[in-house]
Design an enzyme around this catalytic site. Structure first.
Site, PDB file in Angstrom:
ATOM      1  N   HIS A   1      36.220  37.879  48.174  1.00  0.00           N
ATOM      2  CA  HIS A   1      36.507  36.441  48.207  1.00  0.00           C
ATOM      3  C   HIS A   1      37.680  36.170  47.282  1.00  0.00           C
ATOM      4  O   HIS A   1      38.078  37.017  46.484  1.00  0.00           O
ATOM      5  CB  HIS A   1      35.286  35.631  47.740  1.00  0.00           C
ATOM      6  CG  HIS A   1      34.178  35.563  48.746  1.00  0.00           C
ATOM      7  ND1 HIS A   1      34.027  34.497  49.601  1.00  0.00           N
ATOM      8  CD2 HIS A   1      33.172  36.418  49.030  1.00  0.00           C
ATOM      9  CE1 HIS A   1      32.969  34.704  50.373  1.00  0.00           C
ATOM     10  NE2 HIS A   1      32.427  35.872  50.046  1.00  0.00           N
TER      11      HIS A   1
ATOM     12  N   LYS B   1      36.138  32.309  43.237  1.00  0.00           N
ATOM     13  CA  LYS B   1      34.709  32.252  43.582  1.00  0.00           C
ATOM     14  C   LYS B   1      33.919  32.929  42.483  1.00  0.00           C
ATOM     15  O   LYS B   1      34.073  34.121  42.227  1.00  0.00           O
ATOM     16  CB  LYS B   1      34.429  32.912  44.931  1.00  0.00           C
ATOM     17  CG  LYS B   1      32.958  32.812  45.319  1.00  0.00           C
ATOM     18  CD  LYS B   1      32.729  33.176  46.770  1.00  0.00           C
ATOM     19  CE  LYS B   1      31.241  33.120  47.114  1.00  0.00           C
ATOM     20  NZ  LYS B   1      30.634  31.792  46.871  1.00  0.00           N
TER      21      LYS B   1
END
Length: 282
Positions: free
Chosen positions: A160, A164
């Site tokens: 990600h 995140k």
């Protein structure tokens, strides 16, 4: 009321609401370190736009005082894992139905908060329609064929964008289903998942350069037999945030419809599978 703007996921959800012909609440919650400001949200597809006053979460009394000026409000939460539980407290005590897109936090406490007494909300680790369908299929496999992969070893890698903060909620849910088919919970979702959060690792994993910071979710789950002779691989790769934003907006419309049809009797925790089964995902 889309909380978490000007963050990119919250902003994408707000744009999706405009695209699906919903009105944005003229005020919303932002992070405690974000200064109060007014932003203009514009959907690039339809050109619809709305001004929203962002109020820091440290000024919840101000936000609560404004609620009577915007009836029929449903909240969307794309804030931060550390805010999940305090925000849920705010929604329940203020009588605001909500869609919780933020992952992390104390999920047991979250469910306790919204079930006693029952509260209208959609809580799901993933808002993407196709991924929700995949998760439903895995849940079905787990329930029908527990232990089908007994003796297999699991490896999970996910990438990600760098901001995140937590392990993907989708990964946690999928791992839970796979563990059920293995017949063991030896795979530790908090420690055994390989998290890629740097540009070099993510690029080597196949993430296009333009999505390294613009939002991506690349997941690979590999099941290998004990003797190494058989291997299964499940992969889902998403570039951008639109698929999640669209599903989030559909969840808002679903809540509004159920509330109108069932009133207080329908108050409970709904999942995106409920939204999918209702045929409410456009």
């Amino acid at each position: 009321m889309v909380n978490g703007m000007p963050g990119p996921m919250a902003t994408a959800a707000a744009e999706a609401c405009l695209r699906k012909n919903m009105d944005l609440c003229p005020f919303a919650m932002t992070g405690p370190d974000v200064p109060p400001q007014t932003i203009l949200v514009t959907d690039p597809d339809t050109g619809r736009s709305a001004s929203v006053d962002l109020i820091p979460s440290s000024s919840l009394s101000t936000l609560k005082a404004l609620l009577p000026t915007s009836p029929n409000t449903i909240a969307i939460d794309y804030t931060h894992p550390s805010s999940v539980n305090s925000n849920a407290d705010f929604y329940t005590t203020s009588g605001i139905p909500f869609v919780m897109g933020t992952t992390g936090g104390d999920r047991s406490l979250l469910l306790s908060t919204v079930t006693s007494p029952p509260h209208y909300c959609v809580i799901a680790p993933n808002m993407g329609k196709q991924i929700v369908a995949m998760q439903y299929a895995l849940e079905t496999l787990e329930s029908k064929f527990p232990g089908a992969f007994k003796g297999y070893n699991l490896k999970v890698t996910e990438s990600h964008q760098k901001k995140k903060a937590d392990t993907s909620g989708t990964a946690k849910a999928v791992i839970g289903n796979i563990n059920g088919m293995i017949g063991s919970s030896s795979f530790d979702v908090e420690n055994d998942v390989v998290l890629l959060r740097d540009d070099v690792s993510s690029t080597n994993f196949g993430v296009p350069e333009e999505y390294l910071d613009a939002g991506h979710a690349f997941h690979t789950y590999t099941l290998t037999s004990g003797d190494g002779s058989v291997e299964f691989e499940l992969k889902h790769n998403v570039c951008g945030r639109r698929v999640y934003a669209e599903g989030t907006a559909d969840a808002v419309k679903f809540l509004g419809k159920v509330m109108k049809e069932k009133g207080e009797e329908g108050a409970r925790v709904y999942s995106m599978i409920d939204v999918l089964e209702e045929g409410a995902l456009e």
